[in-house]
Design an enzyme around this catalytic site. Structure first.
Site, mmCIF file in Angstrom:
data_model
loop_
_atom_site.group_PDB
_atom_site.id
_atom_site.type_symbol
_atom_site.label_atom_id
_atom_site.label_comp_id
_atom_site.label_asym_id
_atom_site.label_seq_id
_atom_site.Cartn_x
_atom_site.Cartn_y
_atom_site.Cartn_z
ATOM 1 N N LYS A 181 63.893 29.713 -28.868
ATOM 2 C CA LYS A 181 63.407 30.875 -28.139
ATOM 3 C C LYS A 181 63.306 32.100 -29.060
ATOM 4 O O LYS A 181 63.729 32.068 -30.218
ATOM 5 C CB LYS A 181 64.314 31.165 -26.943
ATOM 6 N N ASN A 182 62.774 33.188 -28.528
ATOM 7 C CA ASN A 182 62.595 34.406 -29.320
ATOM 8 C C ASN A 182 63.933 34.983 -29.761
ATOM 9 O O ASN A 182 64.121 35.365 -30.917
ATOM 10 C CB ASN A 182 61.831 35.461 -28.519
#
Length: 376
Positions: A181-182
């Protein structure tokens, strides 16, 4: 080989982990857990939130909180990760799968009305690639039928529906901090609680079904087992890692969205020629640079493209196999056909996108994709 993903370290993760250890409390709900909670409330505007060990845990908490019981029906997009469905299936729910839109993988909100029955308890939406679903339509339908809405916002940190942060619209929301994920903590997640009716019980479920947190605040003279629950809260070591990431949220997001738009600009000519399809960002949504995908003409072309990229040192991947086509679902229900989900399952390709992706590597990927389609 250019990898599909590479976890990004900001530089302060180990420093904060050491600090957490030095403080002498590395179990859940410690110093860095509270700092993360405060960050989300102050910087994104989440009303209330609880870190969890995974997004799966957050979804399981949501299923408990909306009181899913055997026989209840829950509407879920078929084009999603298994955790979205598993969390509710574990409570005995009958999963009613919804199709995607034809122009993007998100749930087709116009189909929801036809899927609701007297047994429907909740609608779960997934903001695929960090791009918002049509939340006005979803919430209008849910309110008309007195249904709960859970946002699976695993991919949607720092993304918006109109002017509202994703995760603040439904009754509950779940985020992921998995290494893909970011913003990451290796494994990790978070439950966002937008309906104050769930505040007290969410904390109890989070703490293994006990009122332990209330005890430490001095609100009760002893803590005991008061509800169902599990060990959903993460170690403060995990929270310390996450906090280092959160401090760099704007920098990380700026880089990832730059990479996203570089792909878009570099490949839009191929779309104009009808050779592939690029992601669509509806007018009501924003792009948070979580992932970039292209849609091929058919499954054979996708396989050829993935192999071509791999042969030239680039690791690209497909995404979900629609859940309604899964072996498990077929054991509990007759097959159904959801044409758009099946189309994305067969034709979507995800390209490498991570903070440290070099511009020359990204240009190589764009040029390889261009040469692949030029040859066709």
């Amino acid at each position: 080989m250019i990898p599909f993903n590479k976890p990004y370290m900001t530089g302060d993760e180990l420093y904060y982990i050491k600090d957490a250890v030095t403080r002498g409390k590395i179990s859940g709900n410690g110093y860095y857990t509270r700092k993360c909670h405060n960050f989300f409330k102050e910087n994104i505007g989440f009303r209330n939130c609880l870190l969890t060990s995974s997004c799966t845990d957050a979804l399981e908490m949501a299923a408990i909180l909306v009181d899913i019981k055997p026989g209840d029906e829950v509407i879920i997009p078929s084009y999603t990760f298994v955790s979205t469905a598993n969390a509710f299936a574990l409570r005995g729910a009958k999963i009613i799968f919804a199709d995607s839109r034809s122009d993007e993988p998100n749930i087709d909100a116009t189909l929801l009305e036809g899927l609701i029955s007297s047994k429907t308890k909740a609608i779960v939406v997934v903001h695929y690639a960090g791009v918002s679903c049509d939340m006005d339509t979803v919430m209008h339908i849910a309110n008309e039928h007195n249904l709960f809405v859970v946002e699976d916002a695993a991919q949607a940190i720092d993304s918006y529906y109109k002017d509202k942060p994703l995760g603040t619209i439904g009754h509950l929301a779940a985020f992921s901090f998995h290494e893909t994920k970011n913003i990451i903590s290796g494994e990790g997640g978070m439950l966002v609680i937008n309906d104050k009716r769930f505040d007290k019980r969410a904390e109890i479920i989070w703490e293994k079904g006990t009122n332990r947190s209330a005890f430490f605040r001095g609100e009760v003279d002893k803590y005991s087992w008061v509800d169902v629950g599990s060990s959903f809260l993460p170690s403060d070591v995990t929270a310390a890692f996450l906090y280092a990431q959160l401090e760099n949220l704007k920098k990380i997001q700026s880089r990832r969205t730059t990479l996203w738009y570089t792909y878009y600009e570099g490949l839009k000519m191929l779309e104009s020629q009808g050779l592939l399809r690029l992601p669509k960002i509806p007018a009501y949504a924003t792009c948070n640079g979580h992932l970039f995908y292209i849609v091929c003409e058919h499954i054979e072309e996708r396989s050829q493209l993935i192999n071509y990229l791999k042969d030239n040192g680039v690791y690209a991947v497909f995404h979900y196999v629609s859940l309604h086509k899964s072996p498990f679902y077929k054991t509990v229900k007759d097959s159904i056909k959801l044409k758009n989900c099946e189309m994305f399952s067969e034709r979507l390709v995800r390209l490498p996108l991570y903070y440290e992706l070099h511009m020359e590597d990204q240009n190589k990927i764009i040029n390889l994709i261009t040469s692949f389609f030029d040859k066709k």
